[in-house]
Design a protein around this motif. Structure first.
Motif, PDB file in Angstrom:
ATOM      1  N   GLY A  49       0.782  -1.236   0.000  1.00  5.57           N
ATOM      2  CA  GLY A  49       0.000   0.000   0.000  1.00  5.57           C
ATOM      3  C   GLY A  49       0.807   1.276   0.000  1.00  5.57           C
ATOM      4  N   VAL A  50       2.091   1.223  -0.359  1.00  8.51           N
ATOM      5  CA  VAL A  50       2.903   2.436  -0.425  1.00  8.51           C
ATOM      6  C   VAL A  50       2.731   3.067  -1.792  1.00  8.51           C
ATOM      7  CG1 VAL A  50       5.237   3.388  -0.273  1.00  8.51           C
ATOM      8  CG2 VAL A  50       4.563   1.482   1.212  1.00  8.51           C
ATOM      9  N   ALA A  51       2.172   4.296  -1.832  1.00  9.20           N
ATOM     10  CA  ALA A  51       1.926   4.959  -3.113  1.00  9.20           C
ATOM     11  C   ALA A  51       3.217   5.534  -3.672  1.00  9.20           C
ATOM     12  CB  ALA A  51       0.905   6.078  -2.930  1.00  9.20           C
ATOM     13  N   THR A  52       3.456   5.341  -4.976  1.00  7.19           N
ATOM     14  CA  THR A  52       4.656   5.875  -5.614  1.00  7.19           C
ATOM     15  C   THR A  52       4.368   7.146  -6.390  1.00  7.19           C
ATOM     16  OG1 THR A  52       4.262   4.433  -7.518  1.00  7.19           O
ATOM     17  CG2 THR A  52       5.738   3.606  -5.801  1.00  7.19           C
ATOM     18  N   GLY A  53       3.107   7.473  -6.660  1.00  3.59           N
ATOM     19  CA  GLY A  53       2.751   8.729  -7.311  1.00  3.59           C
ATOM     20  C   GLY A  53       3.108   8.745  -8.785  1.00  3.59           C
ATOM     21  N   GLY A  54       3.016   9.931  -9.379  1.00  3.87           N
ATOM     22  CA  GLY A  54       3.315  10.091 -10.789  1.00  3.87           C
ATOM     23  C   GLY A  54       4.387  11.140 -10.984  1.00  3.87           C
ATOM     24  N   ARG A  55       5.009  11.136 -12.141  1.00  3.90           N
ATOM     25  CA  ARG A  55       6.084  12.086 -12.430  1.00  3.90           C
ATOM     26  C   ARG A  55       5.510  13.335 -13.084  1.00  3.90           C
ATOM     27  NH1 ARG A  55      11.182   9.983 -12.106  1.00  3.90           N
ATOM     28  NH2 ARG A  55      11.349   7.728 -11.851  1.00  3.90           N
ATOM     29  N   TYR A  56       6.089  14.490 -12.764  1.00  9.17           N
ATOM     30  CA  TYR A  56       5.675  15.741 -13.388  1.00  9.17           C
ATOM     31  C   TYR A  56       6.864  16.361 -14.112  1.00  9.17           C
ATOM     32  CZ  TYR A  56       7.714  17.764  -9.118  1.00  9.17           C
ATOM     33  OH  TYR A  56       8.544  18.101  -8.093  1.00  9.17           O
ATOM     34  N   ASP A  57       6.564  17.197 -15.101  1.00  7.04           N
ATOM     35  CA  ASP A  57       7.603  17.912 -15.844  1.00  7.04           C
ATOM     36  C   ASP A  57       7.896  19.273 -15.229  1.00  7.04           C
ATOM     37  OD1 ASP A  57       7.662  15.817 -17.638  1.00  7.04           O
ATOM     38  OD2 ASP A  57       6.332  16.783 -19.081  1.00  7.04           O
ATOM     39  N   THR A  58       6.845  19.955 -14.770  1.00  8.23           N
ATOM     40  CA  THR A  58       6.980  21.326 -14.258  1.00  8.23           C
ATOM     41  C   THR A  58       6.161  21.465 -12.989  1.00  8.23           C
ATOM     42  OG1 THR A  58       7.213  22.185 -16.521  1.00  8.23           O
ATOM     43  CG2 THR A  58       6.630  23.774 -14.799  1.00  8.23           C
ATOM     44  N   VAL A  59       6.732  22.157 -11.994  1.00  5.23           N
ATOM     45  CA  VAL A  59       6.002  22.457 -10.768  1.00  5.23           C
ATOM     46  C   VAL A  59       5.907  23.975 -10.630  1.00  5.23           C
ATOM     47  CG1 VAL A  59       8.092  22.376  -9.336  1.00  5.23           C
ATOM     48  CG2 VAL A  59       5.852  22.046  -8.275  1.00  5.23           C
ATOM     49  N   PHE A  60       4.741  24.452 -10.183  1.00  5.33           N
ATOM     50  CA  PHE A  60       4.549  25.894 -10.019  1.00  5.33           C
ATOM     51  C   PHE A  60       3.706  26.166  -8.785  1.00  5.33           C
ATOM     52  CE2 PHE A  60       0.780  24.573 -12.288  1.00  5.33           C
ATOM     53  CZ  PHE A  60      -0.236  25.391 -11.835  1.00  5.33           C
ATOM     54  N   LEU A 152       2.149  16.228  -4.474  1.00  2.98           N
ATOM     55  CA  LEU A 152       2.008  16.698  -5.851  1.00  2.98           C
ATOM     56  C   LEU A 152       1.944  15.516  -6.816  1.00  2.98           C
ATOM     57  CD1 LEU A 152       4.532  19.701  -5.891  1.00  2.98           C
ATOM     58  CD2 LEU A 152       2.040  19.800  -5.683  1.00  2.98           C
ATOM     59  N   SER A 153       2.749  14.497  -6.548  1.00  7.11           N
ATOM     60  CA  SER A 153       2.754  13.320  -7.419  1.00  7.11           C
ATOM     61  C   SER A 153       1.444  12.548  -7.334  1.00  7.11           C
ATOM     62  CB  SER A 153       3.925  12.410  -7.052  1.00  7.11           C
ATOM     63  OG  SER A 153       5.159  13.051  -7.293  1.00  7.11           O
ATOM     64  N   LYS A 154       0.805  12.585  -6.171  1.00  3.63           N
ATOM     65  CA  LYS A 154      -0.518  11.960  -6.064  1.00  3.63           C
ATOM     66  C   LYS A 154      -1.498  12.640  -7.014  1.00  3.63           C
ATOM     67  CE  LYS A 154      -2.555  10.827  -2.259  1.00  3.63           C
ATOM     68  NZ  LYS A 154      -3.130  10.854  -0.900  1.00  3.63           N
ATOM     69  N   GLU A 155      -1.415  13.984  -7.094  1.00  7.81           N
ATOM     70  CA  GLU A 155      -2.301  14.729  -7.993  1.00  7.81           C
ATOM     71  C   GLU A 155      -1.984  14.410  -9.450  1.00  7.81           C
ATOM     72  OE1 GLU A 155      -5.504  17.570  -8.429  1.00  7.81           O
ATOM     73  OE2 GLU A 155      -4.784  16.194  -6.889  1.00  7.81           O
ATOM     74  N   VAL A 164       2.179  20.473 -12.599  1.00  8.94           N
ATOM     75  CA  VAL A 164       1.430  20.420 -11.341  1.00  8.94           C
ATOM     76  C   VAL A 164       1.769  21.637 -10.493  1.00  8.94           C
ATOM     77  CG1 VAL A 164       3.205  19.039 -10.152  1.00  8.94           C
ATOM     78  CG2 VAL A 164       0.835  18.945  -9.365  1.00  8.94           C
ATOM     79  N   GLY A 165       0.750  22.148  -9.802  1.00  9.42           N
ATOM     80  CA  GLY A 165       0.965  23.330  -8.977  1.00  9.42           C
ATOM     81  C   GLY A 165       0.063  23.349  -7.765  1.00  9.42           C
ATOM     82  N   ASP A 166       0.243  24.395  -6.960  1.00 13.69           N
ATOM     83  CA  ASP A 166      -0.579  24.576  -5.767  1.00 13.69           C
ATOM     84  C   ASP A 166      -0.784  26.067  -5.538  1.00 13.69           C
ATOM     85  OD1 ASP A 166      -1.776  23.482  -3.177  1.00 13.69           O
ATOM     86  OD2 ASP A 166      -0.359  24.958  -2.413  1.00 13.69           O
ATOM     87  N   LYS A 167      -1.950  26.410  -5.022  1.00 15.61           N
ATOM     88  CA  LYS A 167      -2.253  27.790  -4.651  1.00 15.61           C
ATOM     89  C   LYS A 167      -2.664  27.782  -3.192  1.00 15.61           C
ATOM     90  CE  LYS A 167      -6.644  29.188  -4.145  1.00 15.61           C
ATOM     91  NZ  LYS A 167      -7.314  29.824  -2.991  1.00 15.61           N
TER      92      LYS A 167
END
Length: 370
Positions: A49-60, A152-155, A164-167
């Motif tokens: 059950g350990v989540a590895t998430g996904g890869r992103y190219d850009t974070v903002f 972020l990788s979960k998203e 991927v980003g966050d506000k």
């Protein structure tokens, strides 16, 4: 026997056999064997059950003083097929214990504050037998980066998007802290005339005041009386020359806007350089396609006419409020969606007070100053 049981047995064997580590190093020195071991460990982790998430190219990260259009921008960008922007992760703000405007009395938490403030983490890190207690701050920085990346990788994994980003409200005052962990990130700072911010904030606090069910903001008796009088007869209230602010509250709002907007501009420009983009709420309102095109170009996202139109439609005032832009609903999070409304609300005293506190910052940011 499953992989998890094998790993548990290996741990037991290691504890009993001092040559185990040398054997592991010898195996891992062989590239093919090392790949096989890593694959087995990853499979075991997934099975447990350990989540590895996904890869992103850009974070903002989106920065902006409250009521400056950050939610509008987040919703607009999230409609893009390549961009995922969550709601409010509140990742940063290590020293952000309480709001300087004390309407919300509870501590304002953040992920960095939770990790940095954990005495148990500090004690565990300093245990003499683990051999990694020599640089707590460096390890803490890496833990924060890994932790934020996890969410972020979960998203990314959930949406399948590559940017991927966050506000979050804390970003505006904490771009220097964000740079500690994400020097490679991009920052979008949305700025709005501070006087419109003050009007919108006051309505927001009226709606979420603690005297209402579920409300959290503690307003003074005078502020509550002003609210009730305004909501009972808006036109009559304004014609009478009354202000929607107490002078103390207006000065607080002006100081906060001036400090945060100024700090975000300084830190963003100095630390992020070309990875910092500043846009104005008023420009996004006046020419949404052109301003949004700049943002998408900055993020390296597709900018076709159909994509831009899709984003604009998803974030439009009419869509999120079910009203025409300019129609006021004091009980809605999306109250009015216009620029310059402060001119209809500010009294002569309000103009003078705000100008005394934040007039220089208004001029610096390109707004008409008193």
């Amino acid at each position: 026997m499953d992989a998890g049981r094998i790993i548990e047995r290996l741990r037991d064997y290691r504890a009993q056999n001092e040559r185990f580590d040398r054997l592991v190093r010898a195996v891992m020195a062989n590239e093919r064997a090392a790949r096989a071991v890593r694959a087995a460990v990853a499979a075991a982790a997934r099975g447990r059950g350990v989540a590895t998430g996904g890869r992103y190219d850009t974070v903002f990260f989106i920065a902006g003083e409250m009521r400056s259009g950050t939610s509008w921008l987040r919703r607009t960008l999230s409609a893009h097929p390549e961009i995922a922007c969550g709601h409010e992760g509140s990742f940063f703000g290590r020293d952000y214990e309480r709001e300087e405007i004390p309407v919300y009395p509870a501590p304002v938490s953040s992920l960095t504050r939770a990790l940095a403030g954990s005495e148990e983490l500090r004690v565990w890190h300093s245990l003499p037998w683990n051999r990694w207690g020599d640089d707590y701050e460096a390890d803490l920085r890496n833990l924060v980066r890994l932790s934020v990346d996890y969410f972020l990788s979960k998203e990314v994994a959930r949406t399948g998007k590559r940017i991927v980003g966050d506000k979050s409200p804390q970003h505006t005052e904490n771009l220097d802290e964000i740079h500690e962990y994400y020097p490679d990130a991009r920052v979008i700072h949305i700025v709005r005339d501070g006087r419109d911010v003050a009007v919108s904030a006051m309505h927001h606090w009226w709606r979420e005041a603690s005297d209402r069910p579920g409300g959290i903001f503690r307003l003074t008796p005078e502020e509550l009386e002003i609210r009730d009088a305004y909501l009972a007869d808006r036109e009559g209230f304004l014609k009478s020359g009354r202000s929607i602010f107490t002078e103390e509250r207006l000065r607080q709002l002006a100081r906060r806007w001036s400090h945060r907007v100024g700090k975000a501009r300084r830190d963003g420009t100095a630390l992020f350089g070309g990875r910092y983009l500043e846009i104005r709420y008023e420009d996004l309102l006046r020419d949404t396609p052109a301003t949004l095109f700049r943002v998408l170009e900055f993020l390296g996202a597709r900018r076709g006419e159909a994509v831009v139109e899709r984003c604009i439609r998803a974030g439009s005032f009419e869509r999120v409020s079910s009203r025409r832009q300019g129609e006021e609903d004091a009980g809605s999070f999306f109250r009015k969606g216009v620029a310059g409304d402060w001119k209809n609300v500010f009294t002569e005293r309000d103009r003078r007070v705000y100008g005394e506190v934040a007039g220089e910052r208004l001029a610096e940011m390109g707004y008409e100053a008193p």
